[in-house]
Write a protein that holds these residues in place. Structure first.
Motif, PDB file in Angstrom:
ATOM      1  N   THR A   5       1.549  69.367 -18.284  1.00 51.74           N
ATOM      2  CA  THR A   5       2.722  69.552 -19.676  1.00 51.74           C
ATOM      3  C   THR A   5       1.746  69.362 -20.789  1.00 51.74           C
ATOM      4  O   THR A   5       1.680  70.027 -21.884  1.00 51.74           O
ATOM      5  CB  THR A   5       3.761  68.599 -19.482  1.00 51.74           C
ATOM      6  OG1 THR A   5       4.361  68.773 -18.429  1.00 51.74           O
ATOM      7  CG2 THR A   5       4.488  68.524 -20.771  1.00 51.74           C
ATOM      8  N   PHE A   6       1.013  68.307 -20.877  1.00 47.80           N
ATOM      9  CA  PHE A   6       0.019  68.173 -21.984  1.00 47.80           C
ATOM     10  C   PHE A   6      -1.027  69.303 -22.208  1.00 47.80           C
ATOM     11  O   PHE A   6      -1.222  69.816 -23.376  1.00 47.80           O
ATOM     12  CB  PHE A   6      -0.900  66.640 -21.636  1.00 47.80           C
ATOM     13  CG  PHE A   6      -1.938  66.479 -22.800  1.00 47.80           C
ATOM     14  CD1 PHE A   6      -1.695  66.328 -24.136  1.00 47.80           C
ATOM     15  CD2 PHE A   6      -3.234  66.948 -22.607  1.00 47.80           C
ATOM     16  CE1 PHE A   6      -2.535  66.348 -25.265  1.00 47.80           C
ATOM     17  CE2 PHE A   6      -4.173  67.078 -23.618  1.00 47.80           C
ATOM     18  CZ  PHE A   6      -3.777  66.776 -24.956  1.00 47.80           C
TER      19      PHE A   6
ATOM     20  N   GLU B 241      -4.760  78.433 -34.627  1.00 46.54           N
ATOM     21  CA  GLU B 241      -5.434  79.438 -34.718  1.00 46.54           C
ATOM     22  C   GLU B 241      -4.889  80.797 -35.631  1.00 46.54           C
ATOM     23  O   GLU B 241      -5.385  81.524 -36.293  1.00 46.54           O
ATOM     24  CB  GLU B 241      -6.329  80.063 -33.176  1.00 46.54           C
ATOM     25  CG  GLU B 241      -6.885  78.976 -32.798  1.00 46.54           C
ATOM     26  CD  GLU B 241      -7.487  79.656 -31.402  1.00 46.54           C
ATOM     27  OE1 GLU B 241      -6.936  80.066 -30.710  1.00 46.54           O
ATOM     28  OE2 GLU B 241      -8.536  79.272 -31.081  1.00 46.54           O
ATOM     29  N   HIS B 242      -3.678  80.880 -34.985  1.00 46.36           N
ATOM     30  CA  HIS B 242      -2.995  81.915 -35.424  1.00 46.36           C
ATOM     31  C   HIS B 242      -2.802  81.704 -37.202  1.00 46.36           C
ATOM     32  O   HIS B 242      -2.856  82.860 -37.973  1.00 46.36           O
ATOM     33  CB  HIS B 242      -1.261  81.852 -34.971  1.00 46.36           C
ATOM     34  CG  HIS B 242      -0.415  82.805 -35.642  1.00 46.36           C
ATOM     35  ND1 HIS B 242      -0.328  83.898 -35.442  1.00 46.36           N
ATOM     36  CD2 HIS B 242       0.539  82.695 -36.689  1.00 46.36           C
ATOM     37  CE1 HIS B 242       0.322  84.723 -35.985  1.00 46.36           C
ATOM     38  NE2 HIS B 242       1.137  83.774 -36.853  1.00 46.36           N
TER      39      HIS B 242
ATOM     40  N   HIS C 124      -2.611  73.628 -25.888  1.00 47.48           N
ATOM     41  CA  HIS C 124      -3.079  75.081 -25.934  1.00 47.48           C
ATOM     42  C   HIS C 124      -2.163  75.794 -26.746  1.00 47.48           C
ATOM     43  O   HIS C 124      -2.515  76.679 -27.459  1.00 47.48           O
ATOM     44  CB  HIS C 124      -3.411  75.859 -24.250  1.00 47.48           C
ATOM     45  CG  HIS C 124      -4.491  74.992 -23.757  1.00 47.48           C
ATOM     46  ND1 HIS C 124      -5.810  75.196 -24.247  1.00 47.48           N
ATOM     47  CD2 HIS C 124      -4.549  74.745 -22.464  1.00 47.48           C
ATOM     48  CE1 HIS C 124      -6.736  74.866 -23.177  1.00 47.48           C
ATOM     49  NE2 HIS C 124      -5.982  74.075 -22.294  1.00 47.48           N
ATOM     50  N   ASP C 125      -0.768  75.624 -26.614  1.00 46.16           N
ATOM     51  CA  ASP C 125       0.158  76.008 -27.636  1.00 46.16           C
ATOM     52  C   ASP C 125      -0.186  75.567 -29.110  1.00 46.16           C
ATOM     53  O   ASP C 125       0.078  76.422 -30.000  1.00 46.16           O
ATOM     54  CB  ASP C 125       1.558  75.671 -27.052  1.00 46.16           C
ATOM     55  CG  ASP C 125       2.027  76.229 -25.886  1.00 46.16           C
ATOM     56  OD1 ASP C 125       1.347  77.321 -25.405  1.00 46.16           O
ATOM     57  OD2 ASP C 125       3.169  75.682 -25.384  1.00 46.16           O
ATOM     58  N   PHE C 126      -0.473  74.332 -29.375  1.00 42.11           N
ATOM     59  CA  PHE C 126      -0.738  73.750 -30.613  1.00 42.11           C
ATOM     60  C   PHE C 126      -2.115  74.249 -31.013  1.00 42.11           C
ATOM     61  O   PHE C 126      -2.071  74.734 -32.285  1.00 42.11           O
ATOM     62  CB  PHE C 126      -1.041  72.227 -30.377  1.00 42.11           C
ATOM     63  CG  PHE C 126      -1.300  71.575 -31.472  1.00 42.11           C
ATOM     64  CD1 PHE C 126      -0.264  71.685 -32.598  1.00 42.11           C
ATOM     65  CD2 PHE C 126      -2.450  71.041 -31.663  1.00 42.11           C
ATOM     66  CE1 PHE C 126      -0.619  70.595 -33.889  1.00 42.11           C
ATOM     67  CE2 PHE C 126      -2.806  70.131 -32.810  1.00 42.11           C
ATOM     68  CZ  PHE C 126      -1.808  70.177 -34.209  1.00 42.11           C
ATOM     69  N   ILE C 127      -3.040  74.424 -30.382  1.00 41.78           N
ATOM     70  CA  ILE C 127      -4.282  75.328 -30.727  1.00 41.78           C
ATOM     71  C   ILE C 127      -4.120  76.666 -31.211  1.00 41.78           C
ATOM     72  O   ILE C 127      -4.526  77.145 -32.115  1.00 41.78           O
ATOM     73  CB  ILE C 127      -5.429  75.064 -29.495  1.00 41.78           C
ATOM     74  CG1 ILE C 127      -5.855  73.686 -29.281  1.00 41.78           C
ATOM     75  CG2 ILE C 127      -6.540  75.813 -30.041  1.00 41.78           C
ATOM     76  CD1 ILE C 127      -6.227  72.805 -30.478  1.00 41.78           C
TER      77      ILE C 127
END
Length: 86
Positions: free
Chosen positions: A60-61, A73-74, A66-69
């Motif tokens: 989960t972490f 980046e976006h 990876h979603d946060f990164i």
């Protein structure tokens, strides 16, 4: 991976990108992760720190990380690989 040099981060979790004039809010864990990134910690180190402090599992972490990164980046808040080589 590094935060863009011109991006300002407050203790309260506000990010400000002076190039675009946009501001973003982070939750307390987001601030903590961003501070660890700013300390040049890698994913493994960040994972150990967060898993030691919060009740979550590694899978989960890592997904959330990876979603946060991806979001950083976006919005062009991280230095690109090309900039690191220059």
């Amino acid at each position: 991976m590094k935060l863009q040099k011109n991006v300002a981060v407050s203790e309260a979790g506000l990010l400000f990108n002076p190039v675009t004039g946009e501001s973003y809010s982070l939750n307390p864990i987001g601030v903590e992760i961003l501070n660890l990134i700013r300390e040049d910690k890698n994913l493994e180190s960040i994972s150990k720190i967060i898993l030691g402090k919060y009740e979550t599992d590694k899978a989960t972490f890592e997904k959330d990380y990876h979603d946060f990164i991806g979001i950083l980046e976006h919005y062009n808040l991280l230095e690109s690989h090309e900039e690191k080589k220059a």
